[in-house]
Design a protein around this motif. Structure first.
Motif, PDB file in Angstrom:
ATOM      1  N   ASN A   7      42.640  54.049  29.342  1.00 53.58           N
ATOM      2  CA  ASN A   7      43.161  54.599  30.596  1.00 53.58           C
ATOM      3  C   ASN A   7      44.661  54.860  30.555  1.00 53.58           C
ATOM      4  O   ASN A   7      45.322  54.917  31.593  1.00 53.58           O
ATOM      5  CB  ASN A   7      42.812  53.710  31.788  1.00 53.58           C
ATOM      6  N   HIS A 156      31.962  50.585  42.411  1.00 55.42           N
ATOM      7  CA  HIS A 156      33.263  50.167  42.908  1.00 55.42           C
ATOM      8  C   HIS A 156      33.358  48.644  42.812  1.00 55.42           C
ATOM      9  O   HIS A 156      32.549  47.921  43.402  1.00 55.42           O
ATOM     10  CB  HIS A 156      33.476  50.609  44.356  1.00 55.42           C
ATOM     11  N   HIS A 159      38.674  46.838  43.044  1.00 52.36           N
ATOM     12  CA  HIS A 159      39.546  47.937  43.472  1.00 52.36           C
ATOM     13  C   HIS A 159      39.581  49.084  42.470  1.00 52.36           C
ATOM     14  O   HIS A 159      40.565  49.819  42.388  1.00 52.36           O
ATOM     15  CB  HIS A 159      40.973  47.417  43.731  1.00 52.36           C
ATOM     16  N   THR A 160      38.515  49.238  41.709  1.00 52.69           N
ATOM     17  CA  THR A 160      38.467  50.258  40.665  1.00 52.69           C
ATOM     18  C   THR A 160      37.140  51.004  40.754  1.00 52.69           C
ATOM     19  O   THR A 160      36.099  50.415  41.043  1.00 52.69           O
ATOM     20  CB  THR A 160      38.603  49.615  39.268  1.00 52.69           C
ATOM     21  N   TRP A 161      37.190  52.328  40.491  1.00 52.09           N
ATOM     22  CA  TRP A 161      35.983  53.149  40.427  1.00 52.09           C
ATOM     23  C   TRP A 161      35.531  53.269  38.978  1.00 52.09           C
ATOM     24  O   TRP A 161      36.309  53.654  38.112  1.00 52.09           O
ATOM     25  CB  TRP A 161      36.255  54.548  40.981  1.00 52.09           C
ATOM     26  N   ASN A 328      43.277  53.830  38.285  1.00 50.55           N
ATOM     27  CA  ASN A 328      42.350  53.596  39.396  1.00 50.55           C
ATOM     28  C   ASN A 328      40.887  53.710  38.982  1.00 50.55           C
ATOM     29  O   ASN A 328      39.991  53.457  39.788  1.00 50.55           O
ATOM     30  CB  ASN A 328      42.614  54.600  40.523  1.00 50.55           C
ATOM     31  N   GLY A 330      37.787  53.107  35.917  1.00 50.02           N
ATOM     32  CA  GLY A 330      37.353  52.435  34.693  1.00 50.02           C
ATOM     33  C   GLY A 330      36.619  53.414  33.798  1.00 50.02           C
ATOM     34  O   GLY A 330      35.453  53.188  33.459  1.00 50.02           O
TER      35      GLY A 330
END
Length: 340
Positions: A7, A156, A159-161, A328, A330
């Motif tokens: 990322n 979700h 706090h990550t999509w 934001n 994954g």
């Protein structure tokens, strides 16, 4: 090749591409805060290679030289040469880096891009199906009835999509109602099997229509999905009208199944080319009734919203969201990202 941190942000400006079998759509994202600059849709058949399409369709039309590229393609990504499923192009990230001056190329699945998009669709870019119009910040599912049937999850957590690509469009479909048992024996199969994609895509519309005609003992009048849909929506053809009714029913059943698999309290989103064209049929009771009919969890299903994605460039929007703030999401990039 330098080691890439998961990322890690790509270098701006970034070329963003959504590569389909018929059309390719491109934009350039200048920086984190800019709106993407869009370019005319490219017809894949007009160019022998993706490099030619990028050069003539994008780079020859701007003074901006992208330093990175994110491309969404239909098909598995497991080598340095990636053939597209429905056109003759082969994506060669190393060649793009050497020949086109990119420093960094990331390739993702086309429905990962759709999943990234539904993480942040605004109200004006989604049409609610049923009474629920809010989408909680919770796991979601996206289905894409179009040329085929794409499926992806969007989990979700922390706090990550997390976009979850897969081949959910190829799960088994079976008869349930008395009318289904009359129609299913006439459906075209693949190796004896009826999958979601055999029913819930363009050719699936015709498959259902032909089976209804066979069950009713009448000759089919239409062979194009658009003709079946048009006459089904107008109601001036009995078999076409039933085709649309069953199409949205079967779509509702599968959408409900996938909502249960992913516990998609954030909603199920219908993307692809067909849902917008048959929106009036989807707003009739059949879709939500089939979606919610999941005893013993009917009450739970009643609380899960469903939407049609109306954003004209949803995949590009999703990729731009990732490009701006990769932390934001994954999104697994190992084996799918190449750097100079």
């Amino acid at each position: 090749m330098p080691k890439i941190t998961e990322n890690e942000q790509l270098t701006f400006p970034i070329l963003i591409g959504d590569i389909g079998g018929t059309n390719a759509r491109f934009s350039i994202l200048i920086d984190t805060y800019a709106e993407p600059r869009q370019f005319p849709i490219v017809h894949t058949a007009a160019f022998s290679t993706i490099e030619d399409a990028i050069q003539q369709g994008v780079l020859d039309k701007t003074s901006i030289q992208p330093r990175s590229a994110i491309l969404a393609i239909a098909g598995p990504i497991n080598a340095d040469e990636i053939p597209l499923t429905n056109c003759d192009w082969v994506v060669r990230p190393k060649a793009m880096i050497e020949e086109m001056g990119f420093e960094d190329v990331l390739i993702v699945n086309d429905f990962e891009a759709q999943a990234l998009a539904v993480a942040s669709l605004s109200d004006e870019n989604r049409e609610p199906i049923g009474p629920l119009s809010e989408s909680p910040i919770a796991s979601r599912v996206v289905l894409g009835p179009g040329t085929g049937l794409g499926v992806a999850g969007l989990l979700h957590a922390q706090h990550t999509w997390f976009p979850i690509p897969g081949e959910g469009g190829h799960v088994d479909m079976g008869p349930r109602s008395d009318r289904d048992f009359e129609i299913f024996p006439h459906l075209a199969r693949i190796d004896g099997r009826i999958s979601g994609e055999q029913l819930l895509c363009g050719r699936g519309v015709v498959n259902i229509y032909d089976a209804i005609c066979a069950a009713d003992g009448v000759e089919p009048q239409w062979s194009d999905p658009a003709d079946v849909s048009t006459h089904g929506l107008s109601g001036n053809d009995k078999q076409a009208a039933e085709t649309l009714s069953l199409f949205v029913t079967y779509l509702g059943r599968l959408a409900g199944d996938l909502a249960l698999v992913f516990m998609a309290r954030g909603g199920v989103f219908l993307a692809g080319g067909i849902p917008q064209k048959i929106l009036p049929a989807l707003k009739r009771p059949e879709f939500r009734a089939a979606f919610e009919d999941k005893a013993p969890h009917t009450g739970l299903m009643h609380t899960i919203p469903t939407f049609v994605v109306t954003h004209p460039l949803a995949a590009l929007s999703g990729l731009a969201n990732f490009a701006r703030t990769p932390a934001n999401f994954g999104l697994a990039t190992d084996g799918r990202r190449w750097r100079r």
